[in-house]
Design a protein around this motif. Structure first.
Motif, PDB file in Angstrom:
ATOM      1  N   LEU A  57       0.857  -1.181   0.000  1.00 41.79           N
ATOM      2  CA  LEU A  57       0.000   0.000   0.000  1.00 41.79           C
ATOM      3  C   LEU A  57       0.895   1.234   0.000  1.00 41.79           C
ATOM      4  CD1 LEU A  57      -3.074   0.752   0.282  1.00 41.79           C
ATOM      5  CD2 LEU A  57      -2.664   0.892   2.749  1.00 41.79           C
ATOM      6  N   VAL A  58       0.666   2.152  -0.927  1.00 40.97           N
ATOM      7  CA  VAL A  58       1.486   3.363  -1.035  1.00 40.97           C
ATOM      8  C   VAL A  58       0.593   4.584  -0.888  1.00 40.97           C
ATOM      9  CG1 VAL A  58       3.041   4.722  -2.481  1.00 40.97           C
ATOM     10  CG2 VAL A  58       3.143   2.218  -2.560  1.00 40.97           C
ATOM     11  N   LEU A  86      -3.678   6.985  -3.178  1.00 42.81           N
ATOM     12  CA  LEU A  86      -3.159   5.687  -2.729  1.00 42.81           C
ATOM     13  C   LEU A  86      -3.000   4.722  -3.898  1.00 42.81           C
ATOM     14  CD1 LEU A  86      -5.638   5.666   0.171  1.00 42.81           C
ATOM     15  CD2 LEU A  86      -3.248   5.157   0.644  1.00 42.81           C
ATOM     16  N   PHE A  87      -2.077   3.769  -3.723  1.00 46.82           N
ATOM     17  CA  PHE A  87      -1.911   2.630  -4.617  1.00 46.82           C
ATOM     18  C   PHE A  87      -2.064   1.357  -3.779  1.00 46.82           C
ATOM     19  CE2 PHE A  87       0.570   6.054  -6.408  1.00 46.82           C
ATOM     20  CZ  PHE A  87       0.413   5.954  -7.785  1.00 46.82           C
ATOM     21  N   LEU A  88      -2.728   0.371  -4.332  1.00 53.38           N
ATOM     22  CA  LEU A  88      -2.876  -0.920  -3.671  1.00 53.38           C
ATOM     23  C   LEU A  88      -2.428  -2.016  -4.628  1.00 53.38           C
ATOM     24  CD1 LEU A  88      -3.869  -2.824  -1.407  1.00 53.38           C
ATOM     25  CD2 LEU A  88      -6.177  -2.644  -2.393  1.00 53.38           C
ATOM     26  N   ALA A 110       6.575   9.620  -0.729  1.00 49.75           N
ATOM     27  CA  ALA A 110       5.584   8.544  -0.657  1.00 49.75           C
ATOM     28  C   ALA A 110       5.868   7.654   0.538  1.00 49.75           C
ATOM     29  CB  ALA A 110       5.604   7.723  -1.943  1.00 49.75           C
ATOM     30  N   LEU A 111       4.802   7.212   1.173  1.00 49.28           N
ATOM     31  CA  LEU A 111       4.886   6.298   2.308  1.00 49.28           C
ATOM     32  C   LEU A 111       4.457   4.918   1.829  1.00 49.28           C
ATOM     33  CD1 LEU A 111       5.505   6.610   5.410  1.00 49.28           C
ATOM     34  CD2 LEU A 111       3.021   6.501   5.741  1.00 49.28           C
ATOM     35  N   SER A 141      -4.894   2.078  -8.533  1.00 51.56           N
ATOM     36  CA  SER A 141      -3.955   3.205  -8.596  1.00 51.56           C
ATOM     37  C   SER A 141      -4.715   4.514  -8.497  1.00 51.56           C
ATOM     38  CB  SER A 141      -3.166   3.176  -9.911  1.00 51.56           C
ATOM     39  OG  SER A 141      -2.387   2.019 -10.024  1.00 51.56           O
ATOM     40  N   GLY A 142      -4.216   5.430  -7.662  1.00 51.41           N
ATOM     41  CA  GLY A 142      -4.768   6.773  -7.603  1.00 51.41           C
ATOM     42  C   GLY A 142      -6.155   6.866  -7.006  1.00 51.41           C
ATOM     43  N   PHE A 143      -6.412   6.111  -5.936  1.00 48.66           N
ATOM     44  CA  PHE A 143      -7.726   6.190  -5.291  1.00 48.66           C
ATOM     45  C   PHE A 143      -7.600   6.877  -3.934  1.00 48.66           C
ATOM     46  CE2 PHE A 143      -5.829   2.385  -3.580  1.00 48.66           C
ATOM     47  CZ  PHE A 143      -6.362   2.195  -2.318  1.00 48.66           C
ATOM     48  N   GLN A 144      -8.726   7.264  -3.360  1.00 52.37           N
ATOM     49  CA  GLN A 144      -8.764   7.955  -2.072  1.00 52.37           C
ATOM     50  C   GLN A 144      -9.471   7.083  -1.044  1.00 52.37           C
ATOM     51  OE1 GLN A 144      -8.109  11.477  -1.149  1.00 52.37           O
ATOM     52  NE2 GLN A 144      -6.967  11.827  -3.021  1.00 52.37           N
TER      53      GLN A 144
END
Length: 304
Positions: A57-58, A86-88, A110-111, A141-144
């Motif tokens: 998870l990023v 976020l990225f999953l 990025a975390l 990719s790119g979700f909230q």
């Protein structure tokens, strides 16, 4: 380009990233989760990363970029990324290639959170009593997601401000993240099992006695759950419903309670009290004590 294997361990993943992490939980001993912060270049033409067995998870914590990704020999997929996105990536899979360029003047930070495959398997069995082999997380990719983002920021703060309770906090957060992913990001729906409503007074007494006997040591979520024979998932849920506090908050309150007793009733030096209640440094003890009680340990002692 550096040779990249098909897969690697979560620990060795950073050997293939463009930059080394500026923060890492690897040496903290956190169980079930690894948290690392990376400060990225403004532009990357290509980086190939191996698959890892754990959930990846990023959280983008600063900057924005035009971001493209693809599996080996597949078409590029593009998305515009901003702070808070976020990225999953599920565990396993194939190596994947990334490229991006910045779209703002802010540096890209990025975390990265890696949640262990073992924790996912155990949680799936505990939460839904189903075969984890039949469960698959979405790749996004790119979700909230406010809960995922808030938890990421909280874990980053725990890395920056280490306290004796951050093991417990990190393990509870990892459990919460996994359950959230299970209930919101699977490719198929699952039925979550109902659980017992509260811990009994006898169970609370046993857990509290264990905490008080181990204040000078790291206390893990698993160790607390084992005192009464529950899974970590059910224990964390029941404990909060019984006390109104997370296990981390409860343990910290007991540490501060012991500190107040030692300050008022003994002449032990602050350095000794720091060790007695499990803090790694006197400065962290002082900071935590003042943030919760409004005075420093020295000022509190002067009242008696």
């Amino acid at each position: 380009m550096q040779h990249v294997p098909q897969s690697t361990s979560t620990h060795d993943f950073e050997r293939y990233t463009i930059t080394p992490p500026v923060l890492s939980s690897w040496r903290t001993g956190w169980q079930g989760i690894i948290v690392r912060e990376f400060h990225e270049p403004r532009e990357v033409e290509s980086v190939l990363l191996p698959a890892v067995p754990d959930i990846h998870l990023v959280l983008v914590i600063q900057g924005s970029m035009y971001f493209e990704s693809r599996a080996a020999n597949s078409p590029w997929e593009a998305v515009s990324i901003h702070k808070g996105d976020l990225f999953l990536t599920p565990g396993g899979g194939e190596p994947y290639e990334l490229r991006w360029h910045s779209q703002s003047s802010e540096p890209i930070q990025a975390l990265h959170l890696h949640l262990s495959e073992g924790l996912f398997v155990r949680s799936a069995q505990q939460v839904a009593d189903c075969d984890p082999a039949h469960l698959r997380l979405k790749e996004l990719s790119g979700f909230q997601d406010p809960l995922l983002a808030h938890t990421g920021w909280a874990l980053r703060w725990q890395l920056e401000q280490p306290t004796p309770g951050n093991h417990l906090y990190a393990e509870t957060a990892a459990q919460m993240l996994i359950v959230h992913l299970l209930t919101h990001y699977l490719t198929t729906d699952i039925m979550v099992k109902p659980h017992i409503r509260r811990l009994t007074p006898r169970q609370m007494k046993r857990v509290t006695e264990y905490i008080l006997a181990h204040l000078a040591q790291p206390i893990t979520l698993e160790a607390l759950a084992q005192q009464i024979g529950y899974s970590t998932y059910h224990f964390a849920q029941l404990f909060r419903e019984t006390t109104g506090l997370s296990p981390h908050q409860f343990v910290l309150s007991k540490r501060l309670e012991r500190a107040r007793h030692l300050l008022a009733q003994t002449d032990l030096p602050l350095a000794r009290i720091t060790l007695e209640i499990g803090f790694q440094s006197q400065s962290h003890f002082t900071h935590t004590f003042k943030s919760h009680l409004g005075v420093t340990p020295r000022q509190y002692r002067q009242r008696f």
